[in-house]
Design an enzyme around this catalytic site. Structure first.
Site, PDB file in Angstrom:
ATOM      1  N   ASP A 124       0.757  -1.167   0.002  1.00  0.00           N
ATOM      2  CA  ASP A 124      -0.095  -0.037   0.020  1.00  0.00           C
ATOM      3  C   ASP A 124       0.776   1.236  -0.087  1.00  0.00           C
ATOM      4  O   ASP A 124       2.325   1.184  -0.317  1.00  0.00           O
ATOM      5  CB  ASP A 124      -0.688   0.031   1.406  1.00  0.00           C
ATOM      6  CG  ASP A 124      -2.139   0.624   1.027  1.00  0.00           C
ATOM      7  OD1 ASP A 124      -2.408   1.192  -0.013  1.00  0.00           O
ATOM      8  OD2 ASP A 124      -2.916   0.594   2.157  1.00  0.00           O
ATOM      9  N   HIS A 125       0.257   2.378   0.210  1.00  0.00           N
ATOM     10  CA  HIS A 125       0.835   3.715   0.203  1.00  0.00           C
ATOM     11  C   HIS A 125       2.347   3.570   0.370  1.00  0.00           C
ATOM     12  O   HIS A 125       2.920   3.536   1.583  1.00  0.00           O
ATOM     13  CB  HIS A 125       0.279   4.650   0.929  1.00  0.00           C
ATOM     14  CG  HIS A 125      -1.246   4.927   0.900  1.00  0.00           C
ATOM     15  ND1 HIS A 125      -1.683   5.801  -0.118  1.00  0.00           N
ATOM     16  CD2 HIS A 125      -2.448   4.180   1.150  1.00  0.00           C
ATOM     17  CE1 HIS A 125      -3.135   5.722  -0.012  1.00  0.00           C
ATOM     18  NE2 HIS A 125      -3.686   4.788   0.553  1.00  0.00           N
ATOM     19  N   GLU A 162      -3.253   7.113   6.612  1.00  0.00           N
ATOM     20  CA  GLU A 162      -3.328   5.821   6.388  1.00  0.00           C
ATOM     21  C   GLU A 162      -1.807   5.376   6.868  1.00  0.00           C
ATOM     22  O   GLU A 162      -0.600   5.457   6.080  1.00  0.00           O
ATOM     23  CB  GLU A 162      -3.577   5.190   5.017  1.00  0.00           C
ATOM     24  CG  GLU A 162      -3.384   3.623   4.820  1.00  0.00           C
ATOM     25  CD  GLU A 162      -4.382   2.794   5.541  1.00  0.00           C
ATOM     26  OE1 GLU A 162      -3.887   1.571   5.750  1.00  0.00           O
ATOM     27  OE2 GLU A 162      -5.308   3.350   5.947  1.00  0.00           O
ATOM     28  N   HIS A 166      -9.424   8.204   3.992  1.00  0.00           N
ATOM     29  CA  HIS A 166      -9.320   6.908   5.194  1.00  0.00           C
ATOM     30  C   HIS A 166     -10.037   7.072   6.169  1.00  0.00           C
ATOM     31  O   HIS A 166      -9.972   8.196   6.756  1.00  0.00           O
ATOM     32  CB  HIS A 166      -7.597   6.903   5.280  1.00  0.00           C
ATOM     33  CG  HIS A 166      -6.875   6.513   3.971  1.00  0.00           C
ATOM     34  ND1 HIS A 166      -5.935   7.436   3.395  1.00  0.00           N
ATOM     35  CD2 HIS A 166      -7.011   5.448   3.185  1.00  0.00           C
ATOM     36  CE1 HIS A 166      -5.274   6.858   2.458  1.00  0.00           C
ATOM     37  NE2 HIS A 166      -6.050   5.748   2.113  1.00  0.00           N
ATOM     38  N   HIS A 206      -9.666   3.911  -2.817  1.00  0.00           N
ATOM     39  CA  HIS A 206      -9.142   4.103  -1.441  1.00  0.00           C
ATOM     40  C   HIS A 206     -10.086   4.553  -0.373  1.00  0.00           C
ATOM     41  O   HIS A 206     -10.944   5.250  -0.872  1.00  0.00           O
ATOM     42  CB  HIS A 206      -7.793   4.803  -1.664  1.00  0.00           C
ATOM     43  CG  HIS A 206      -6.806   4.150  -1.937  1.00  0.00           C
ATOM     44  ND1 HIS A 206      -5.390   4.167  -1.348  1.00  0.00           N
ATOM     45  CD2 HIS A 206      -6.486   3.215  -3.199  1.00  0.00           C
ATOM     46  CE1 HIS A 206      -4.564   3.401  -2.011  1.00  0.00           C
ATOM     47  NE2 HIS A 206      -5.191   3.002  -3.190  1.00  0.00           N
ATOM     48  N   ASN A 217     -10.083  -0.814  -1.097  1.00  0.00           N
ATOM     49  CA  ASN A 217      -9.312  -0.928   0.095  1.00  0.00           C
ATOM     50  C   ASN A 217     -10.190  -1.074   1.344  1.00  0.00           C
ATOM     51  O   ASN A 217     -11.283  -0.087   1.448  1.00  0.00           O
ATOM     52  CB  ASN A 217      -8.338   0.139   0.129  1.00  0.00           C
ATOM     53  CG  ASN A 217      -7.180  -0.100  -0.794  1.00  0.00           C
ATOM     54  OD1 ASN A 217      -7.297  -0.602  -1.670  1.00  0.00           O
ATOM     55  ND2 ASN A 217      -6.012   0.601  -0.266  1.00  0.00           N
TER      56      ASN A 217
END
Length: 359
Positions: free
Chosen positions: A104-105, A177, A225, A263, A285
């Site tokens: 992820d990120h 996140e 998020h 996301h 996500n």
């Protein structure tokens, strides 16, 4: 689909899985895991739902998978990701599900993390003919578009050589996140237009990256998020449709040429989820909801068996509590709850019973 078999999918098998999602109008949950327990819960959920799944790790999740006892955090993030990949590769076959394995990120600070993981995948590809991961994400959305795309070009060339894909982010997903992100005002759209990606940005990414290899786009359409009070998050999935049409017309392509990811899926309205999937989203996500689903039954279990977490043997009744405090008991409760929440996500995304390994 013959190309997609149980196990971690890469290359053509990954692209075929994405194409199947878009063709049949469903998406897969991308669940962040932090341990072998949470990964096993995700695999169990997929098997129960008769679906394939996307399993991913953030930088902190990878570090935790390795163990916080490793003092070199940068090294732990890398070896944790490698260990998680090996765990998934072995067990996914036994659960009978196809797994897209993803990180992820990764903002500019964590580009070296991606670089080091790629070295491990390049070694695995040379020795075994298969990369460790299906894809990695570079989240350079807070940087100028040129810096974002030029870095993505460099990495995609390298990843394509070992049959891996790249996920990029255009526009900013609100919230935070695992230490990455920006707290934006999500209640008033005009305050921060970065929450809404422009079709021209997506087209430039397509023009520059599509000749180099497969990539997917986390386009911002107001998503955030975490879980927020209803009304504070203004999702506009139609932005995805506008980008699909813009790129298709500009390049003479058919419907939905872009592979989109969603996301900040936790807590989103189901109608908005369904709409986004209809516009080419194949991946959503989910982390905040599954974290809570994993934690909640542990708290309930401790409350119901509080003396077992204070004494090995009850000082008043001489009752031994080993069967109550055994981690296999209460961790299993956490796994079952997380798997149940994921099975709900499979239904919301239309993925239940859609595993392409069965066709």
């Amino acid at each position: 689909m013959p190309s997609v078999k149980p196990g971690v999918v890469t290359g053509a098998a990954y692209r075929d899985l994405v194409a199947a999602c878009k063709q049949d109008g469903y998406a897969l949950p991308a669940v962040n895991i932090t341990s072998s327990s949470t990964m096993n819960a995700a695999l169990e959920a997929a098997a129960n739902a008769g679906s394939d799944i996307i399993i991913q790790l953030s930088n902190g999740g990878a570090q935790f998978f390795a163990g916080k006892g490793i003092k070199d955090a940068a090294a732990a993030r890398v070896v944790g990701a490698v260990s998680a990949a090996r765990h998934a590769q072995l067990l996914a076959e036994y659960y009978g599900v196809a797994v897209v394995l993803h990180t992820d990120h990764a903002n500019r600070k964590f580009v070296p993390w991606v670089d080091e993981m790629l070295k491990w995948s390049e070694k695995a590809y040379a020795e075994e003919g298969k990369a460790l991961y299906s894809s990695h994400m570079l989240d350079l959305s807070e940087e100028p578009l040129e810096d974002n795309l030029s870095t993505c070009e460099t990495f995609l060339k390298r990843m394509s050589a070992i049959e891996m894909s790249l996920e990029i982010e255009l526009g900013v997903t609100g919230g935070e996140e695992d230490g990455i992100g920006t707290e934006l005002d999500t209640s008033i759209e005009e305050i921060d237009p970065r929450l809404y990606t422009r079709p021209e940005e997506v087209e430039e990414a397509y023009r520059r990256l599509s000749p180099l290899g497969h990539f997917s786009v986390a386009a911002a359409f107001g998503n955030v998020h975490g879980v927020y009070k209803p009304g504070n998050v203004k999702l506009r999935p139609e932005i995805l449709l506008e980008s699909q049409k813009f790129v298709a017309e500009k390049h003479g392509l058919g419907d939905s040429p872009l592979d989109f990811v969603f996301h900040g899926g936790s807590g989103s309205e189901k109608a908005k989820i369904e709409e986004a999937v209809g516009y080419g989203v194949f991946k959503m996500n989910i982390d905040t909801d599954t974290q809570f689903a994993y934690a909640r039954p542990v708290g309930e279990y401790v409350e119901a068996n509080d003396r077992a977490f204070k004494y090995q043997v009850d000082p008043e009744t001489d009752k031994p509590y080993k069967k109550q405090y055994d981690p296999r008991v209460w961790i299993r409760e956490a796994e079952l709850s997380m798997a149940a929440r994921l099975e709900e996500a499979f239904k919301d995304l239309g993925a239940t019973g859609r595993s392409v390994t069965k066709g």
